[in-house]
Design a protein around this motif. Structure first.
Motif, PDB file in Angstrom:
ATOM      1  N   PRO A  27       0.839  -1.208   0.000  1.00  0.00           N
ATOM      2  CA  PRO A  27       0.000   0.000   0.000  1.00  0.00           C
ATOM      3  C   PRO A  27       0.867   1.249   0.000  1.00  0.00           C
ATOM      4  O   PRO A  27       1.850   1.330   0.718  1.00  0.00           O
ATOM      5  N   PHE A  28       0.510   2.211  -0.808  1.00  0.00           N
ATOM      6  CA  PHE A  28       1.356   3.383  -1.043  1.00  0.00           C
ATOM      7  C   PHE A  28       1.074   4.534  -0.098  1.00  0.00           C
ATOM      8  O   PHE A  28       1.978   5.251   0.317  1.00  0.00           O
ATOM      9  N   SER A  29      -0.175   4.676   0.270  1.00  0.00           N
ATOM     10  CA  SER A  29      -0.622   5.945   0.836  1.00  0.00           C
ATOM     11  C   SER A  29      -0.152   6.237   2.249  1.00  0.00           C
ATOM     12  O   SER A  29      -0.300   7.367   2.704  1.00  0.00           O
ATOM     13  N   THR A  30       0.418   5.280   2.963  1.00  0.00           N
ATOM     14  CA  THR A  30       0.781   5.540   4.354  1.00  0.00           C
ATOM     15  C   THR A  30       2.273   5.755   4.571  1.00  0.00           C
ATOM     16  O   THR A  30       2.719   5.836   5.717  1.00  0.00           O
ATOM     17  N   TYR A  31       3.025   5.876   3.494  1.00  0.00           N
ATOM     18  CA  TYR A  31       4.477   5.951   3.600  1.00  0.00           C
ATOM     19  C   TYR A  31       5.025   7.280   3.091  1.00  0.00           C
ATOM     20  O   TYR A  31       4.572   7.804   2.066  1.00  0.00           O
ATOM     21  N   ASN A  73      -2.002   9.523  -4.324  1.00  0.00           N
ATOM     22  CA  ASN A  73      -2.106   8.216  -3.678  1.00  0.00           C
ATOM     23  C   ASN A  73      -3.025   7.270  -4.445  1.00  0.00           C
ATOM     24  O   ASN A  73      -2.875   6.048  -4.351  1.00  0.00           O
ATOM     25  N   ALA A  74      -3.939   7.806  -5.196  1.00  0.00           N
ATOM     26  CA  ALA A  74      -4.820   6.948  -6.002  1.00  0.00           C
ATOM     27  C   ALA A  74      -4.050   6.295  -7.145  1.00  0.00           C
ATOM     28  O   ALA A  74      -4.439   5.226  -7.625  1.00  0.00           O
ATOM     29  N   LYS A  75      -2.952   6.930  -7.564  1.00  0.00           N
ATOM     30  CA  LYS A  75      -2.149   6.397  -8.665  1.00  0.00           C
ATOM     31  C   LYS A  75      -0.833   5.796  -8.189  1.00  0.00           C
ATOM     32  O   LYS A  75      -0.001   5.402  -9.006  1.00  0.00           O
ATOM     33  N   ASN A  76      -0.635   5.770  -6.863  1.00  0.00           N
ATOM     34  CA  ASN A  76       0.613   5.216  -6.306  1.00  0.00           C
ATOM     35  C   ASN A  76       1.841   5.878  -6.920  1.00  0.00           C
ATOM     36  O   ASN A  76       2.845   5.214  -7.226  1.00  0.00           O
TER      37      ASN A  76
END
Length: 125
Positions: A27-31, A73-76
């Motif tokens: 998952p990308f959004s938490t980093y 974040n939707a597109k990482n």
């Protein structure tokens, strides 16, 4: 975790480039994400780092006011918009991310566990 940079190239001084870094593998959004650069014969230096939601962004003094770091974040994907480029911006630019999620914006390379392969940016005078 895989990070793939794109968008580098050759540009004249005063020009612009937009780098992208696509992330996969978790998952990308938490980093926290960051851009570093390394010129020949020099140490790798932080260009910009951005918190998980884009709410906090740190820029090095050498790029402040010229570069903008953002993320979707939707597109990482994380971006680095580079304007008013100078010959001293010539370097290989790397995307990096941390091992653990969190809200900190880190400024040293040692805080980042995963790195892309880099993309060359060359600014001619």
């Amino acid at each position: 975790v895989q990070l793939v940079e794109s968008g580098g190239g050759l540009v004249q001084a005063g020009g612009s480039l937009r780098l992208s870094c696509a992330a996969s593998g978790r998952p990308f959004s938490t980093y926290t994400m960051a851009w570093f650069r390394q010129a020949p014969g020099k140490e790798r230096e932080l260009v910009a780092s951005i918190s998980w939601n884009g709410g906090r962004v740190y820029y090095s003094d050498s790029v402040k006011g010229r570069f903008t770091c953002s993320r979707d974040n939707a597109k990482n994907t994380v971006y680095l918009q580079m304007n008013s480029l100078k010959p001293e911006d010539t370097a290989v630019y790397y995307c990096a991310t941390t091992m653990f999620s969190g809200v900190e914006v880190f400024k040293t390379a040692g805080e980042y566990a995963y790195w892309g392969q880099g993309t060359q940016v060359t600014v001619s005078s």
